[in-house]
Design a protein around this motif. Structure first.
Motif, PDB file in Angstrom:
ATOM      1  N   GLU A  75       0.805  -1.224  -0.015  1.00 39.30           N
ATOM      2  CA  GLU A  75      -0.026   0.093   0.127  1.00 39.30           C
ATOM      3  C   GLU A  75       0.787   1.215   0.039  1.00 39.30           C
ATOM      4  O   GLU A  75       0.656   2.210  -0.646  1.00 39.30           O
ATOM      5  N   GLU A  76       2.025   1.296   0.729  1.00 40.46           N
ATOM      6  CA  GLU A  76       3.006   2.357   0.881  1.00 40.46           C
ATOM      7  C   GLU A  76       3.319   2.725  -0.695  1.00 40.46           C
ATOM      8  O   GLU A  76       3.438   4.013  -0.983  1.00 40.46           O
ATOM      9  N   GLU A  77       3.831   1.778  -1.289  1.00 40.11           N
ATOM     10  CA  GLU A  77       4.379   1.971  -2.797  1.00 40.11           C
ATOM     11  C   GLU A  77       2.949   2.256  -3.672  1.00 40.11           C
ATOM     12  O   GLU A  77       3.263   3.203  -4.645  1.00 40.11           O
ATOM     13  N   TYR A  78       2.009   1.644  -3.491  1.00 44.28           N
ATOM     14  CA  TYR A  78       1.046   2.083  -4.315  1.00 44.28           C
ATOM     15  C   TYR A  78       0.473   3.372  -4.221  1.00 44.28           C
ATOM     16  O   TYR A  78      -0.037   3.967  -5.125  1.00 44.28           O
ATOM     17  N   ASP A  79       0.405   3.930  -3.111  1.00 44.36           N
ATOM     18  CA  ASP A  79       0.161   5.017  -2.660  1.00 44.36           C
ATOM     19  C   ASP A  79       0.896   6.208  -3.556  1.00 44.36           C
ATOM     20  O   ASP A  79       0.304   7.163  -3.896  1.00 44.36           O
ATOM     21  N   LYS A  80       2.166   6.207  -3.563  1.00 48.01           N
ATOM     22  CA  LYS A  80       2.967   6.942  -4.553  1.00 48.01           C
ATOM     23  C   LYS A  80       2.736   6.683  -5.866  1.00 48.01           C
ATOM     24  O   LYS A  80       2.614   8.025  -6.522  1.00 48.01           O
ATOM     25  N   ILE A  81       2.400   5.772  -6.216  1.00 46.68           N
ATOM     26  CA  ILE A  81       2.258   5.520  -7.747  1.00 46.68           C
ATOM     27  C   ILE A  81       0.872   5.981  -8.082  1.00 46.68           C
ATOM     28  O   ILE A  81       0.648   6.352  -9.408  1.00 46.68           O
ATOM     29  N   ARG A  82      -0.222   5.748  -7.310  1.00 36.33           N
ATOM     30  CA  ARG A  82      -1.328   6.122  -7.697  1.00 36.33           C
ATOM     31  C   ARG A  82      -1.619   7.711  -8.154  1.00 36.33           C
ATOM     32  O   ARG A  82      -2.518   8.117  -8.876  1.00 36.33           O
ATOM     33  N   GLY A  83      -0.859   8.618  -7.734  1.00 33.29           N
ATOM     34  CA  GLY A  83      -0.583   9.899  -7.961  1.00 33.29           C
ATOM     35  C   GLY A  83      -0.421  10.050  -9.616  1.00 33.29           C
ATOM     36  O   GLY A  83      -0.653  11.316 -10.184  1.00 33.29           O
ATOM     37  N   LYS A  84       0.121   9.074 -10.099  1.00 31.00           N
ATOM     38  CA  LYS A  84       0.608   9.060 -11.599  1.00 31.00           C
ATOM     39  C   LYS A  84      -0.721   8.486 -12.282  1.00 31.00           C
ATOM     40  O   LYS A  84      -0.308   8.323 -13.729  1.00 31.00           O
ATOM     41  N   MET A  85      -1.802   7.945 -11.848  1.00 34.11           N
ATOM     42  CA  MET A  85      -2.825   7.361 -12.571  1.00 34.11           C
ATOM     43  C   MET A  85      -4.179   7.958 -12.329  1.00 34.11           C
ATOM     44  O   MET A  85      -4.403   8.819 -11.376  1.00 34.11           O
ATOM     45  N   GLY A  86      -4.838   8.074 -13.639  1.00 38.85           N
ATOM     46  CA  GLY A  86      -6.467   8.553 -13.545  1.00 38.85           C
ATOM     47  C   GLY A  86      -7.206   7.569 -14.090  1.00 38.85           C
ATOM     48  O   GLY A  86      -6.760   6.907 -15.281  1.00 38.85           O
ATOM     49  N   ILE A  87      -8.400   7.496 -13.982  1.00 38.45           N
ATOM     50  CA  ILE A  87      -9.462   6.520 -14.506  1.00 38.45           C
ATOM     51  C   ILE A  87     -10.743   7.423 -14.841  1.00 38.45           C
ATOM     52  O   ILE A  87     -11.008   8.332 -13.810  1.00 38.45           O
ATOM     53  N   ILE A  88     -11.278   7.179 -15.897  1.00 45.55           N
ATOM     54  CA  ILE A  88     -12.731   7.679 -16.029  1.00 45.55           C
ATOM     55  C   ILE A  88     -13.597   6.679 -16.236  1.00 45.55           C
ATOM     56  O   ILE A  88     -13.418   5.705 -17.141  1.00 45.55           O
ATOM     57  N   PHE A  89     -14.608   6.621 -15.426  1.00 45.95           N
ATOM     58  CA  PHE A  89     -15.462   5.427 -15.614  1.00 45.95           C
ATOM     59  C   PHE A  89     -16.666   5.547 -16.420  1.00 45.95           C
ATOM     60  O   PHE A  89     -16.909   6.619 -16.963  1.00 45.95           O
ATOM     61  N   GLN A  90     -17.504   4.571 -16.386  1.00 42.93           N
ATOM     62  CA  GLN A  90     -18.697   4.519 -17.335  1.00 42.93           C
ATOM     63  C   GLN A  90     -19.771   5.998 -17.109  1.00 42.93           C
ATOM     64  O   GLN A  90     -19.947   6.428 -18.090  1.00 42.93           O
ATOM     65  N   ASN A  91     -20.245   5.909 -15.698  1.00 46.59           N
ATOM     66  CA  ASN A  91     -21.266   6.995 -15.656  1.00 46.59           C
ATOM     67  C   ASN A  91     -20.656   8.211 -15.073  1.00 46.59           C
ATOM     68  O   ASN A  91     -20.334   8.600 -13.971  1.00 46.59           O
ATOM     69  N   PRO A  92     -20.802   9.301 -15.999  1.00 44.24           N
ATOM     70  CA  PRO A  92     -20.203  10.662 -15.814  1.00 44.24           C
ATOM     71  C   PRO A  92     -21.124  11.294 -14.441  1.00 44.24           C
ATOM     72  O   PRO A  92     -20.308  11.821 -13.965  1.00 44.24           O
ATOM     73  N   ASP A  93     -22.095  10.975 -14.168  1.00 46.15           N
ATOM     74  CA  ASP A  93     -22.977  11.536 -13.135  1.00 46.15           C
ATOM     75  C   ASP A  93     -22.435  11.053 -11.569  1.00 46.15           C
ATOM     76  O   ASP A  93     -22.520  11.737 -10.916  1.00 46.15           O
ATOM     77  N   ASN A  94     -21.530   9.997 -11.714  1.00 48.22           N
ATOM     78  CA  ASN A  94     -21.073   9.507 -10.432  1.00 48.22           C
ATOM     79  C   ASN A  94     -19.578   9.871 -10.238  1.00 48.22           C
ATOM     80  O   ASN A  94     -19.133   9.815  -9.115  1.00 48.22           O
ATOM     81  N   GLN A  95     -19.209  10.919 -10.922  1.00 45.30           N
ATOM     82  CA  GLN A  95     -17.859  11.557 -10.925  1.00 45.30           C
ATOM     83  C   GLN A  95     -17.594  12.829 -10.428  1.00 45.30           C
ATOM     84  O   GLN A  95     -16.628  13.334 -10.373  1.00 45.30           O
ATOM     85  N   PHE A  96     -18.955  13.473 -10.301  1.00 43.98           N
ATOM     86  CA  PHE A  96     -18.792  15.012  -9.994  1.00 43.98           C
ATOM     87  C   PHE A  96     -19.065  15.072  -8.151  1.00 43.98           C
ATOM     88  O   PHE A  96     -19.825  14.504  -7.791  1.00 43.98           O
ATOM     89  N   VAL A  97     -18.097  16.084  -7.951  1.00 44.53           N
ATOM     90  CA  VAL A  97     -18.087  16.329  -6.654  1.00 44.53           C
ATOM     91  C   VAL A  97     -18.057  17.923  -6.411  1.00 44.53           C
ATOM     92  O   VAL A  97     -18.244  18.261  -5.354  1.00 44.53           O
ATOM     93  N   GLY A  98     -17.993  18.592  -7.706  1.00 45.82           N
ATOM     94  CA  GLY A  98     -17.970  20.112  -7.561  1.00 45.82           C
ATOM     95  C   GLY A  98     -19.317  20.814  -7.873  1.00 45.82           C
ATOM     96  O   GLY A  98     -20.231  20.171  -8.651  1.00 45.82           O
ATOM     97  N   VAL A  99     -19.536  22.034  -7.285  1.00 47.91           N
ATOM     98  CA  VAL A  99     -20.815  22.840  -7.680  1.00 47.91           C
ATOM     99  C   VAL A  99     -20.568  23.365  -9.129  1.00 47.91           C
ATOM    100  O   VAL A  99     -21.787  23.156  -9.713  1.00 47.91           O
ATOM    101  N   THR A 100     -19.500  23.729  -9.539  1.00 44.82           N
ATOM    102  CA  THR A 100     -19.279  24.047 -10.876  1.00 44.82           C
ATOM    103  C   THR A 100     -18.225  23.015 -11.584  1.00 44.82           C
ATOM    104  O   THR A 100     -17.641  22.190 -10.902  1.00 44.82           O
ATOM    105  N   VAL A 101     -18.211  23.254 -12.882  1.00 44.97           N
ATOM    106  CA  VAL A 101     -17.259  22.509 -13.676  1.00 44.97           C
ATOM    107  C   VAL A 101     -15.868  22.746 -13.220  1.00 44.97           C
ATOM    108  O   VAL A 101     -14.968  21.830 -13.041  1.00 44.97           O
TER     109      VAL A 101
END
Length: 229
Positions: A75-101
């Motif tokens: 987990e310690e090493e993966y936490d360092k690596i995860r900062g280099k990774m990004g993922i876009i999932f199927q449902n865009p509605d499940n990905q929003f956390v902000g009030v604006t874009v």
């Protein structure tokens, strides 16, 4: 970034293997499409690469660092690596956390404590790349599905990750939205030193990849250029 999976196995239950001794190597500058029918292991593979699922056996090596050894995640090493990774999932509605874009694009940057001036520069830069600069003050609820996915892509790009995974990112979109995202993925191919991994069941989306991998019952059955596959 170099990602290497060796003899990865994964099961959700004891009766069936979703991934069966799968070995795979991904390198920067390459767009790879993963094809396969429902249940072939495509989305599971993306989550294993991200370290969101722990394999039952096998190893994962990222940039010469063993982040998973014999099915045990470091987990310690993966936490360092995860900062280099990004993922876009199927449902865009499940990905929003902000009030604006712009709030949504900034979310990951705020978590990383990026300076405000740098944050504003990245929001402006990557909203332009995905053609959403005119919508920064919009509420995400008022956007189309394709526009929502483009905002999600901008959020990942703003994090300046080395790996971008599209996990069935067009499966819930209408034809227009699908075309928007496919055009955006083509555009991202021009960005240097990134691994772009597109998990899909749509053959048309694999045509512009550099490499196509076909899964069946958790195993790689084809691996080559789109024309070869």
């Amino acid at each position: 970034m170099i990602i290497e999976l060796k003899d990865i196995c994964f099961s959700y239950d004891e009766d069936s293997k979703v991934l069966d001794k799968l070995s795979l190597k991904l390198e920067s500058g390459q767009m790879v499409a993963i094809l396969g029918h429902n249940g072939s292991g495509k989305s599971t593979l993306s989550k294993v690469i991200m370290g969101l699922l722990e394999p039952s056996s096998g190893s994962i090596i990222i940039d010469d660092v063993v982040v998973c050894d014999n099915g045990v995640i470091n987990e310690e090493e993966y936490d360092k690596i995860r900062g280099k990774m990004g993922i876009i999932f199927q449902n865009p509605d499940n990905q929003f956390v902000g009030v604006t874009v712009q709030d949504d694009i900034a979310f990951g940057l705020e978590n990383r404590c990026v300076e405000r001036s740098e944050m504003i520069d990245r929001i402006n830069k990557y909203s332009q790349i995905v053609n959403m600069e005119e919508y920064l003050l919009y509420n995400p609820e008022n956007l189309s599905g394709g526009q929502k996915q483009r905002v999600a892509i901008a959020g990942v790009l703003a994090m300046e990750t080395d790996l971008i995974i599209f996990d069935e990112a067009t499966s819930m979109l209408d034809p227009r939205g699908t075309l928007e995202i496919n055009n955006m993925i083509k555009k991202l191919k021009t960005l240097e030193n990134k691994v772009i991994l597109s998990i899909t069941h749509n053959l048309e989306e694999a045509i512009f990849a550099d490499r196509v991998i076909v899964l069946n019952k958790g195993e790689i059955v084809l691996d080559g250029t789109p024309k070869e596959v």
